[in-house]
Write an enzyme that holds these catalytic residues in place. Structure first.
Site, short mmCIF file in Angstrom:
data_model
loop_
_atom_site.label_atom_id
_atom_site.label_comp_id
_atom_site.label_asym_id
_atom_site.label_seq_id
_atom_site.Cartn_x
_atom_site.Cartn_y
_atom_site.Cartn_z
N GLY A 41 -26.16 0.27 2.84
CA GLY A 41 -25.31 1.07 1.97
C GLY A 41 -25.44 0.63 0.52
N VAL A 42 -26.08 1.48 -0.29
CA VAL A 42 -26.24 1.13 -1.71
C VAL A 42 -25.50 2.15 -2.58
CG1 VAL A 42 -28.19 -0.44 -1.83
CG2 VAL A 42 -28.65 1.96 -1.45
N GLY A 43 -24.21 2.30 -2.29
CA GLY A 43 -23.33 3.15 -3.10
C GLY A 43 -22.81 2.34 -4.27
N TYR A 50 -25.09 -0.93 -4.81
CA TYR A 50 -26.00 -0.83 -5.96
C TYR A 50 -25.84 -2.05 -6.88
CZ TYR A 50 -27.76 0.58 -10.52
OH TYR A 50 -28.42 0.58 -11.73
N LYS A 75 0.87 -1.18 0.00
CA LYS A 75 0.00 0.00 0.00
C LYS A 75 0.91 1.22 0.00
CE LYS A 75 -4.57 0.46 0.43
NZ LYS A 75 -5.63 -0.45 0.01
N VAL A 98 -20.71 -0.34 -4.63
CA VAL A 98 -20.81 -1.81 -4.58
C VAL A 98 -22.24 -2.24 -4.23
CG1 VAL A 98 -19.92 -3.91 -3.54
CG2 VAL A 98 -18.41 -1.96 -3.83
P1 NAD Z 1 -19.59 4.15 -1.55
O1 NAD Z 1 -19.10 5.33 -0.79
O2 NAD Z 1 -19.86 4.29 -3.01
O3 NAD Z 1 -20.91 3.54 -0.88
C1 NAD Z 1 -21.13 3.53 0.50
C2 NAD Z 1 -22.61 3.84 0.70
O4 NAD Z 1 -22.92 3.69 2.09
C3 NAD Z 1 -23.00 5.25 0.32
O5 NAD Z 1 -24.13 5.21 -0.54
C4 NAD Z 1 -23.31 5.93 1.65
O6 NAD Z 1 -24.32 6.92 1.54
C5 NAD Z 1 -23.77 4.74 2.46
N1 NAD Z 1 -23.66 4.89 3.91
C6 NAD Z 1 -22.69 5.49 4.65
N2 NAD Z 1 -22.95 5.37 5.98
C7 NAD Z 1 -24.10 4.67 6.07
C8 NAD Z 1 -24.88 4.21 7.15
N3 NAD Z 1 -24.53 4.47 8.42
N4 NAD Z 1 -26.01 3.52 6.90
C9 NAD Z 1 -26.37 3.24 5.63
N5 NAD Z 1 -25.67 3.67 4.55
C10 NAD Z 1 -24.56 4.36 4.77
O7 NAD Z 1 -18.48 3.01 -1.30
P2 NAD Z 1 -18.29 1.64 -2.09
O8 NAD Z 1 -17.20 1.79 -3.09
O9 NAD Z 1 -19.62 1.13 -2.51
O10 NAD Z 1 -17.69 0.71 -0.93
C11 NAD Z 1 -18.53 0.24 0.12
C12 NAD Z 1 -17.69 -0.56 1.10
O11 NAD Z 1 -17.08 -1.67 0.43
C13 NAD Z 1 -16.53 0.22 1.73
O12 NAD Z 1 -16.33 -0.26 3.04
C14 NAD Z 1 -15.34 -0.15 0.86
O13 NAD Z 1 -14.12 -0.02 1.56
C15 NAD Z 1 -15.66 -1.61 0.57
N6 NAD Z 1 -15.04 -2.11 -0.66
C16 NAD Z 1 -15.29 -1.52 -1.84
C17 NAD Z 1 -14.71 -2.02 -3.01
C18 NAD Z 1 -15.00 -1.43 -4.36
O14 NAD Z 1 -14.75 -2.10 -5.38
N7 NAD Z 1 -15.53 -0.21 -4.43
C19 NAD Z 1 -13.86 -3.15 -2.94
C20 NAD Z 1 -13.63 -3.76 -1.69
C21 NAD Z 1 -14.24 -3.24 -0.56
#
Ligand code: NAD
Length: 358
Positions: free
Chosen positions: A180-182, A186, A80, A184
């Site tokens: 959390g439907v961001g 979604y 990292k 991933v």
């Molecule tokens: P993101 O920021 O796009 O989505 C996170 C979502 O969670 C957002 O929509 C946010 O509004 C929501 N959120 C935040 N706090 C909340 C709560 N208390 N209750 C409900 N919803 C809440 O992030 P992402 O890229 O979708 O990643 C999500 C998780 O997965 C993170 O922990 C990230 O480290 C992990 N992750 C992501 C990836 C990737 O490919 N993006 C890979 C491995 C791990």
């Protein structure tokens, strides 16, 4: 600071530092373990209160990458990088170009990627001075957004957990609560919907929850209730530490399997889930799909191959569940054991990288 004390605490490894006066670059590259291959891991660009905080962040995250890559059967060690974001004005392009030169000096021993605070544009700048970078644009052979692959891997992990705990071969009719439907979350809803699952969602951003409702028929649940609804699977896909003293006693589901990193607030919460008979899919085992995708970029991007690798997360989660049940060991510890056994085998044989691939 007791630098070597920290290195010893995290089982390191090696750490490289670079200060480039002209651009203001202050960079740390932490290579935790390279027995399985060159270290692969993202680049963080954040402000830190102290150099020590930045170093510890790099050490902690690099160690996590060793475990994630090894368990996913990838030919990579864990690394990292952390760039300390200056408080004063800086030239971003100059800084990332200087960082690219630093990576080039390491001659492929560490390969970088996007992480918190960095973007595809930064990776494109790095690409102009070194080839040891992933997460560049598809026009330059890049793999694009990793989220759909992460979501695919999580879906496979949920399928394995459901097969193991509920003896069901399909997600048809299985009720999954997604926190959390961001990015991933979604794509996970999309995967689950396609398999006939019933979905409940909660998100602090109402627009994101409404999108899941509109597109996948998800039921929106108040934020504080998502962990306590009657359902089969809880999928934490928001922030870390979602599994803690408050949430665990309220869980009614028999399975917890989601994308978020560092889901257990403390390791003992993995013991609590085990004691309650809840099957927990360890976070770094189930969320490795995005890493499988960028790892494919290192050897020439091929979406089908990245997908094949990601599909195997089913086998990993099934094996962890089975070993946990047979030995009475919590799943988060089984995952660590599997990695440590794999690395110990290489140490014994002295054989590195390719020969050690699963
Ligand atoms: P993101 O920021 O796009 O989505 C996170 C979502 O969670 C957002 O929509 C946010 O509004 C929501 N959120 C935040 N706090 C909340 C709560 N208390 N209750 C409900 N919803 C809440 O992030 P992402 O890229 O979708 O990643 C999500 C998780 O997965 C993170 O922990 C990230 O480290 C992990 N992750 C992501 C990836 C990737 O490919 N993006 C890979 C491995 C791990």
């Amino acid at each position: 600071m007791d630098l070597f004390g920290h290195l010893s605490a995290y089982d390191f490894g090696e750490v490289h530092f670079k200060h480039d006066k002209a651009s203001g670059l202050k960079a740390i590259v932490a290579v935790h373990d390279s027995r399985l291959g060159p270290a692969l891991g993202g680049c963080r660009f954040l402000p830190y209160d102290s150099d020590e905080d930045a170093i510890i962040d790099a050490l902690r995250l690099a160690r996590g990458m060793t475990y994630k890559a090894a368990l996913a059967g990838l030919p990579h060690g864990g690394g990292k990088s952390v760039l300390i974001r200056p408080k004063q004005h800086f030239d971003r392009v100059a800084m990332f170009r200087a960082f690219g030169n630093f990576i080039e000096d390491l001659r492929g021993h560490y390969i970088t990627a996007e992480d918190s605070g960095t973007s595809l544009e930064d990776m494109e700048v790095i690409r102009t001075v070194t080839k040891h970078v992933t997460g560049v644009g598809p026009a330059h052979g890049g793999s694009g957004d990793p989220s759909p692959f992460t979501a695919l891997g999580v879906r496979r992990g949920i399928e394995a957990s459901v097969k193991y705990r509920m003896k069901r071969d399909s997600l048809d009719g299985i009720h999954v609560a997604v926190q959390g439907v961001g990015h991933v979350g979604y794509h996970l809803c999309k995967e689950l919907h396609a398999q006939g699952a019933k979905i409940s969602v909660a998100d602090i951003d109402p627009l994101k929850a409404e999108r899941a409702q509109r597109e996948f028929g998800a039921v929106i649940v108040p934020l504080e209730q998502i962990f306590e609804i009657e359902c089969d699977v809880i999928a934490p896909c928001a922030l870390g530490s979602a599994l803690n003293d408050t949430s665990i006693p309220r869980i009614k589901a028999r399975i917890v399997a989601g994308a978020a990193n560092n889901q257990l607030a403390q390791p003992r919460h993995g013991d609590d889930l085990h004691a309650r008979g809840i099957l927990y899919a360890p976070d770094y085992a189930i969320n490795a799909g995005g890493l499988c995708n960028v790892a494919q970029e290192v050897i020439g991007y091929d979406a089908e191959k990245a997908r094949d690798k990601t599909m195997k997360i089913f086998d990993t989660i099934f094996e962890i569940s089975d070993r946990s049940e047979k030995t009475g060991t919590p799943t988060y510890r089984v995952a660590d054991q599997l990695v440590e056994e794999k690395l110990a085998k290489i140490s014994k044989s002295g054989v590195r990288a390719a020969a050690a691939q699963s």
